[in-house]
Enzyme design. Sequence first.
Site, PDB file in Angstrom:
ATOM      1  N   GLU A  57       9.921 -53.176  26.933  1.00 44.16           N
ATOM      2  CA  GLU A  57      10.680 -52.368  28.177  1.00 44.16           C
ATOM      3  C   GLU A  57      10.091 -51.498  28.840  1.00 44.16           C
ATOM      4  O   GLU A  57      10.181 -51.312  30.011  1.00 44.16           O
ATOM      5  CB  GLU A  57      11.911 -51.871  27.086  1.00 44.16           C
ATOM      6  CG  GLU A  57      12.927 -52.569  26.055  1.00 44.16           C
ATOM      7  CD  GLU A  57      12.299 -52.776  24.811  1.00 44.16           C
ATOM      8  OE1 GLU A  57      11.022 -53.020  24.584  1.00 44.16           O
ATOM      9  OE2 GLU A  57      13.151 -52.915  23.811  1.00 44.16           O
ATOM     10  N   CYS A  98      14.040 -50.466  20.239  1.00 46.33           N
ATOM     11  CA  CYS A  98      13.870 -49.842  19.272  1.00 46.33           C
ATOM     12  C   CYS A  98      14.318 -48.339  19.225  1.00 46.33           C
ATOM     13  O   CYS A  98      14.520 -47.847  20.548  1.00 46.33           O
ATOM     14  CB  CYS A  98      12.426 -49.805  18.572  1.00 46.33           C
ATOM     15  SG  CYS A  98      11.249 -48.912  19.880  1.00 46.33           S
ATOM     16  N   LEU A 227     -13.546 -73.357   9.877  1.00 44.30           N
ATOM     17  CA  LEU A 227     -12.347 -72.518   9.658  1.00 44.30           C
ATOM     18  C   LEU A 227     -12.231 -71.766  11.201  1.00 44.30           C
ATOM     19  O   LEU A 227     -11.582 -70.373  10.978  1.00 44.30           O
ATOM     20  CB  LEU A 227     -12.083 -71.826   8.394  1.00 44.30           C
ATOM     21  CG  LEU A 227     -12.285 -72.521   7.318  1.00 44.30           C
ATOM     22  CD1 LEU A 227     -11.883 -71.464   6.000  1.00 44.30           C
ATOM     23  CD2 LEU A 227     -11.188 -73.805   7.360  1.00 44.30           C
TER      24      LEU A 227
HETATM   25  C1  AOF Z   1      10.875 -52.910  21.281  1.00 44.35           C
HETATM   26  N1  AOF Z   1      10.296 -53.423  22.036  1.00 44.35           N
HETATM   27  O1  AOF Z   1       8.556 -54.568  22.680  1.00 44.35           O
HETATM   28  C2  AOF Z   1       8.638 -54.270  20.321  1.00 44.35           C
HETATM   29  C3  AOF Z   1       9.529 -53.919  19.490  1.00 44.35           C
HETATM   30  O2  AOF Z   1       4.881 -49.262  15.646  1.00 44.35           O
HETATM   31  P1  AOF Z   1       5.458 -49.410  16.921  1.00 44.35           P
HETATM   32  O3  AOF Z   1       6.025 -48.356  17.586  1.00 44.35           O
HETATM   33  O4  AOF Z   1       4.838 -50.356  17.701  1.00 44.35           O
HETATM   34  O5  AOF Z   1       6.976 -50.305  16.515  1.00 44.35           O
HETATM   35  C4  AOF Z   1       6.908 -51.488  16.078  1.00 44.35           C
HETATM   36  C5  AOF Z   1       8.409 -51.898  15.768  1.00 44.35           C
HETATM   37  O6  AOF Z   1       9.190 -51.936  17.135  1.00 44.35           O
HETATM   38  C6  AOF Z   1       8.560 -53.201  15.222  1.00 44.35           C
HETATM   39  O7  AOF Z   1       8.476 -53.663  13.995  1.00 44.35           O
HETATM   40  C7  AOF Z   1       9.866 -54.016  15.975  1.00 44.35           C
HETATM   41  O8  AOF Z   1      10.789 -53.375  14.851  1.00 44.35           O
HETATM   42  C8  AOF Z   1       9.854 -52.990  16.944  1.00 44.35           C
HETATM   43  N2  AOF Z   1       9.004 -53.745  18.217  1.00 44.35           N
HETATM   44  N3  AOF Z   1      10.698 -53.052  19.695  1.00 44.35           N
HETATM   45  O9  AOF Z   1      11.929 -52.417  21.458  1.00 44.35           O
HETATM   46  C9  AOF Z   1       9.094 -54.118  21.899  1.00 44.35           C
HETATM   47  N4  AOF Z   1       7.656 -55.120  20.067  1.00 44.35           N
HETATM   48 ZN    ZN Z   2      10.416 -50.128  21.451  1.00 39.04          ZN
END
Ligand code: AOF
Ligand code: ZN
Length: 405
Positions: A57, A98, A227
């Site tokens: 995002e 998130c 591998l």
């Molecule tokens: C989103 N957009 O593109 C992704 C999300 O450690 P961080 O801050 O990178 O958070 C990782 C977590 O965030 C991951 O386990 C999942 O729950 C979420 N990923 N969320 O809004 C994204 N890659």
């Molecule tokens: Zn996020």
Amino acid sequence: MQTSFQPQELFMRRAFELAALGRGHVSPNPMVGCVIVYEGKIIGEGFHHQYGEAHAEVNAIHSVLAPNATVSMIRKETGLSPEDLLRQSTLYVSLEPCSHYGKTPPCAKKIIEMGIPRVVVSCGDPNPEVNGQGIKMLREVGVEVVEHFLEEEGQETFRRFFTHMAKHRPYVILKWAQSADGYLSRSQGKPCLITGKSLQVLNHSYRVEEDAIMVGTETILADNPRLNARMFRGKQPLRVSMDLHGKILKYIHTYLTENGLPSTPSPELAGKLPLRFFDKTQQTLLFVDMNRRDEYRFIEEWPGNGSEKLKIVPVKLSTAWPEMAAAYLKGLQKERIGSLIVEGGAALLQSFIVGDHWDEIRVFTSNKDLGGGYAAPRIPASQPCGFEQFGSEWVHIYRNKQHIP
Ligand code: AOF
Ligand code: ZN
């Protein structure tokens, strides 16, 4: 027949396409894609590029603010700034934004700050730190949220991440090549080429898509495999094996004795190790009996062997093979491995099947019979979900029905 999609579907499908560009770089995080749409036009795109870095995002929002050519054109026509456009746009994202401070700040907060009024989401995020909170945050301040949009297709792209979250283990793919009459080789320990070049390239394309590749002790000793994914461009997987009864250790000691080489580290030993598994060209992990862990120090300290490239991981021995498979998966989860291909031999593959520690099975089948020999593992009662023909050879892909969300 031509398939026609509604524009909203095309936007979300574009988000899935973008998500896939992160393949091999974001695991065990999910591959996420996002597009921003103003009056039926895509004005911004983004995806999660690299583990620990900006989310989809945020990258999509930045592509609007940069601004890109489409935004500049609309600006010329309407006089609206990129910020104005965001305040009148819909954001399509394949995973719920998130809500937590992880390695990056919450995406839901960013969306609210930018004043984006409408968000369309394919799948919820099962991460306990998010789990509906992202959507709740958005709705609380009046953002319109559409959920479950093309959810089944979304789940397909998140199958590795969802398995990692739900089962606390990597996504497991079992792969082997068999003759038309169901044999892996003429006899145990005697490798023979079953399928041809095109399936070898396909196999290497599979290898760059996953985090790790595993084979058993006997395969290391009999085949001396590399591998790696030398026939396909991409990230090399972590290679994994095990030496529970010191067979590899014994092999190395015998080799050193026969070649008059000292078994303690010295510069002249660099590059002399006979097994490719230890050739320091790739990240490598070896599970060993916890009671014999110290006996492997000399391999770790081998000059030029890049101790950072080789990790020895002690495990508790069990006579139950499926329990050992579970122990390997636990060890790999600790190493942040999101997906694993197990390539044999038959006993190792069977231990994952018997313990139900698998999500997909990919069987390469040649058009030639071996007429007998070492039998391929037995596939549990599940339906093939797809097959493809490559010349006169076949790839059948089975999915574990119990594990499909
Ligand atoms: C989103 N957009 O593109 C992704 C999300 O450690 P961080 O801050 O990178 O958070 C990782 C977590 O965030 C991951 O386990 C999942 O729950 C979420 N990923 N969320 O809004 C994204 N890659
Ligand atoms: Zn996020």
